[in-house]
Design a protein around this motif. Structure first.
Motif, mmCIF file in Angstrom:
data_model
loop_
_atom_site.group_PDB
_atom_site.id
_atom_site.type_symbol
_atom_site.label_atom_id
_atom_site.label_comp_id
_atom_site.label_asym_id
_atom_site.label_seq_id
_atom_site.Cartn_x
_atom_site.Cartn_y
_atom_site.Cartn_z
ATOM 1 N N LEU A 151 26.280 -142.154 26.065
ATOM 2 C CA LEU A 151 26.185 -143.175 27.101
ATOM 3 C C LEU A 151 27.593 -143.560 27.565
ATOM 4 O O LEU A 151 28.404 -144.057 26.787
ATOM 5 C CB LEU A 151 25.456 -144.401 26.560
ATOM 6 N N ALA A 152 27.868 -143.315 28.837
ATOM 7 C CA ALA A 152 29.210 -143.574 29.370
ATOM 8 C C ALA A 152 29.228 -144.719 30.373
ATOM 9 O O ALA A 152 30.228 -144.916 31.073
ATOM 10 C CB ALA A 152 29.742 -142.303 30.032
ATOM 11 N N GLU A 153 28.130 -145.459 30.458
ATOM 12 C CA GLU A 153 28.015 -146.590 31.371
ATOM 13 C C GLU A 153 27.065 -147.597 30.744
ATOM 14 O O GLU A 153 26.654 -147.430 29.602
ATOM 15 C CB GLU A 153 27.481 -146.106 32.727
ATOM 16 N N THR A 154 26.717 -148.631 31.433
ATOM 17 C CA THR A 154 25.771 -149.586 30.852
ATOM 18 C C THR A 154 24.375 -148.947 30.820
ATOM 19 O O THR A 154 24.064 -148.078 31.654
ATOM 20 C CB THR A 154 25.709 -150.882 31.672
ATOM 21 N N PRO A 155 23.535 -149.360 29.879
ATOM 22 C CA PRO A 155 22.159 -148.824 29.859
ATOM 23 C C PRO A 155 21.445 -149.016 31.193
ATOM 24 O O PRO A 155 20.724 -148.126 31.643
ATOM 25 C CB PRO A 155 21.493 -149.628 28.741
ATOM 26 N N ALA A 156 21.642 -150.176 31.832
ATOM 27 C CA ALA A 156 20.977 -150.435 33.105
ATOM 28 C C ALA A 156 21.417 -149.438 34.174
ATOM 29 O O ALA A 156 20.594 -148.961 34.969
ATOM 30 C CB ALA A 156 21.266 -151.861 33.563
ATOM 31 N N GLU A 157 22.706 -149.113 34.200
ATOM 32 C CA GLU A 157 23.198 -148.146 35.187
ATOM 33 C C GLU A 157 22.622 -146.761 34.926
ATOM 34 O O GLU A 157 22.281 -146.034 35.862
ATOM 35 C CB GLU A 157 24.729 -148.106 35.152
ATOM 36 N N ARG A 158 22.497 -146.387 33.642
ATOM 37 C CA ARG A 158 21.936 -145.061 33.323
ATOM 38 C C ARG A 158 20.441 -145.013 33.614
ATOM 39 O O ARG A 158 19.931 -143.994 34.095
ATOM 40 C CB ARG A 158 22.186 -144.731 31.842
ATOM 41 N N VAL A 159 19.753 -146.110 33.345
ATOM 42 C CA VAL A 159 18.324 -146.175 33.665
ATOM 43 C C VAL A 159 18.105 -145.952 35.152
ATOM 44 O O VAL A 159 17.179 -145.252 35.568
ATOM 45 C CB VAL A 159 17.729 -147.535 33.229
ATOM 46 N N ALA A 160 18.971 -146.527 35.967
ATOM 47 C CA ALA A 160 18.828 -146.416 37.420
ATOM 48 C C ALA A 160 18.955 -144.972 37.899
ATOM 49 O O ALA A 160 18.428 -144.623 38.958
ATOM 50 C CB ALA A 160 19.869 -147.290 38.110
ATOM 51 N N ARG A 161 19.641 -144.130 37.140
ATOM 52 C CA ARG A 161 19.862 -142.737 37.564
ATOM 53 C C ARG A 161 18.829 -141.762 36.979
ATOM 54 O O ARG A 161 18.912 -140.563 37.228
ATOM 55 C CB ARG A 161 21.271 -142.285 37.165
ATOM 56 N N LEU A 162 17.870 -142.270 36.225
ATOM 57 C CA LEU A 162 16.829 -141.397 35.693
ATOM 58 C C LEU A 162 15.852 -141.012 36.798
ATOM 59 O O LEU A 162 15.743 -141.684 37.824
ATOM 60 C CB LEU A 162 16.079 -142.104 34.562
ATOM 61 N N ASN A 163 15.127 -139.929 36.568
ATOM 62 C CA ASN A 163 14.122 -139.491 37.530
ATOM 63 C C ASN A 163 12.891 -140.393 37.468
ATOM 64 O O ASN A 163 12.573 -140.962 36.422
ATOM 65 C CB ASN A 163 13.697 -138.048 37.238
ATOM 66 N N ASP A 164 12.191 -140.501 38.590
ATOM 67 C CA ASP A 164 10.978 -141.311 38.623
ATOM 68 C C ASP A 164 9.907 -140.775 37.683
ATOM 69 O O ASP A 164 9.014 -141.510 37.268
ATOM 70 C CB ASP A 164 10.415 -141.366 40.047
ATOM 71 N N SER A 165 9.972 -139.481 37.368
ATOM 72 C CA SER A 165 8.978 -138.873 36.492
ATOM 73 C C SER A 165 9.381 -138.925 35.012
ATOM 74 O O SER A 165 8.682 -138.379 34.163
ATOM 75 C CB SER A 165 8.724 -137.412 36.894
ATOM 76 N N ASP A 166 10.506 -139.568 34.702
ATOM 77 C CA ASP A 166 10.908 -139.750 33.300
ATOM 78 C C ASP A 166 10.171 -140.944 32.700
ATOM 79 O O ASP A 166 10.084 -142.002 33.325
ATOM 80 C CB ASP A 166 12.415 -140.013 33.198
ATOM 81 N N LEU A 167 9.658 -140.772 31.491
ATOM 82 C CA LEU A 167 9.144 -141.903 30.732
ATOM 83 C C LEU A 167 10.290 -142.416 29.869
ATOM 84 O O LEU A 167 10.735 -141.737 28.941
ATOM 85 C CB LEU A 167 7.954 -141.491 29.860
ATOM 86 N N THR A 168 10.784 -143.605 30.192
ATOM 87 C CA THR A 168 11.920 -144.191 29.489
ATOM 88 C C THR A 168 11.424 -145.021 28.318
ATOM 89 O O THR A 168 10.479 -145.795 28.454
ATOM 90 C CB THR A 168 12.741 -145.075 30.436
ATOM 91 N N LEU A 169 12.081 -144.867 27.155
ATOM 92 C CA LEU A 169 11.718 -145.635 25.964
ATOM 93 C C LEU A 169 12.934 -146.447 25.533
ATOM 94 O O LEU A 169 14.014 -145.903 25.313
ATOM 95 C CB LEU A 169 11.255 -144.708 24.844
ATOM 96 N N PHE A 170 12.720 -147.755 25.440
ATOM 97 C CA PHE A 170 13.821 -148.691 25.255
ATOM 98 C C PHE A 170 13.455 -149.669 24.147
ATOM 99 O O PHE A 170 12.348 -150.210 24.120
ATOM 100 C CB PHE A 170 14.069 -149.434 26.569
ATOM 101 N N GLU A 171 14.386 -149.913 23.243
ATOM 102 C CA GLU A 171 14.128 -150.801 22.100
ATOM 103 C C GLU A 171 14.535 -152.234 22.415
ATOM 104 O O GLU A 171 15.630 -152.492 22.903
ATOM 105 C CB GLU A 171 14.912 -150.317 20.880
ATOM 106 N N ALA A 172 13.609 -153.158 22.135
ATOM 107 C CA ALA A 172 13.913 -154.585 22.202
ATOM 108 C C ALA A 172 13.921 -155.136 20.789
ATOM 109 O O ALA A 172 13.357 -154.543 19.874
ATOM 110 C CB ALA A 172 12.882 -155.321 23.051
ATOM 111 N N ASP A 173 14.571 -156.264 20.600
ATOM 112 C CA ASP A 173 14.479 -156.929 19.305
ATOM 113 C C ASP A 173 13.094 -157.542 19.154
ATOM 114 O O ASP A 173 12.405 -157.812 20.138
ATOM 115 C CB ASP A 173 15.545 -158.018 19.183
ATOM 116 N N ASN A 174 12.692 -157.753 17.914
ATOM 117 C CA ASN A 174 11.402 -158.377 17.640
ATOM 118 C C ASN A 174 11.634 -159.569 16.729
ATOM 119 O O ASN A 174 12.170 -159.420 15.632
ATOM 120 C CB ASN A 174 10.452 -157.371 16.981
#
Length: 263
Positions: free
Chosen positions: A215-238
């Protein structure tokens, strides 16, 4: 093992997208699917409809409810019928549920025994809301005890998994949801630089082929560059059995265009 997926529906365009992603997910996990349509009686009994019923000549909150409830029930049957047909075509076991109560809390309650709750990013009022996330989806995220998949209105069958691997992922649930998905789906592991060795070692221990990217940028910036057909999996705290939607997670949600699974 993922045993149960629940999808919330209100019959809207976004709900149709959620339905298609929920059926895809249930099929991918080879699990059961429950659909839930919530009749929001809190709205029907609220002061606005009490005044409206008086203006229309109904007895406040009595005749109006009796008149509207069958309509809502019919809308629910139609929305759930749409999901049932999708599930039948995919060979997924489906159970419809028409529930009553506040929408978000009722969905969360009904999904208590599910591993994943699927909801549309927006709902019936999408055309009137400027936010990137609807009020129900926002409330579900902040109350859900399990993973939530936020679905866009337009369905694209996922062609790749994009797992964000950072310090939150090390002890989290996202890895379990990722590894349970079909191995035929290409996996992109986007890791923070300091966890490069650990991410590679962890994935390889499960024998899962993957591509690794620092990861060479913020997660949000990298998420924005993913394809619409990608299923993104992201961890939140619980915390205390609920997802914690901090600024990091919120920014990723705001920048995502495709389906996003938060665990």
């Amino acid at each position: 093992m993922i045993k149960h997926v629940t999808v919330g529906t209100d019959g809207s365009r976004y709900a149709e997208g959620a339905a298609r992603y929920a059926v895809w997910l249930a099929d991918a996990y080879q699990t059961k699917l429950t659909g839930c349509y919530v009749m929001d009686r809190r709205v029907l009994e609220g002061p606005f409809f009490a005044r409206l019923s008086m203006l229309l000549g109904f007895t406040p909150a009595t005749d109006y409810r009796e008149a509207v409830e069958p309509v809502l029930h019919s809308l629910g049957e139609t929305a759930l019928g749409f999901i049932a047909e999708l599930a039948r075509e995919a060979g997924v076991e489906f159970t419809p549920r028409i529930c009553e109560g506040p929408v978000a809390s009722t969905l969360v309650e009904r999904a208590a025994k599910s591993e994943v709750l699927v909801v549309g990013r927006q709902g019936d009022h999408a055309a009137y809301e400027n936010d990137l996330l609807g009020s129900v989806a926002e409330a579900v995220l902040r109350r859900a005890p399990a993973a939530v998949l936020l679905a866009p209105a337009d369905y694209l069958a996922p062609r790749r998994l994009a797992l964000f691997y950072d310090q939150h992922t090390v002890d989290g649930e996202t890895l379990r949801f990722t590894l349970a998905l079909p191995r035929e789906l290409p996996l992109l592991v986007i890791h923070t630089p300091e966890l490069a060795d650990e991410a590679r070692r962890t994935i390889e221990e499960y024998g899962r082929p993957a591509e690794f990217e620092a990861l060479a940028e913020t997660p949000a910036e990298r998420v924005a560059r993913l394809n619409d057909s990608d299923l993104t999996l992201f961890e939140a705290d619980n915390e205390r059995g609920h997802l914690v939607i901090d600024a990091r997670v919120q920014q990723a949600i705001n920048n995502s265009r495709g389906p996003l699974l938060i665990a």
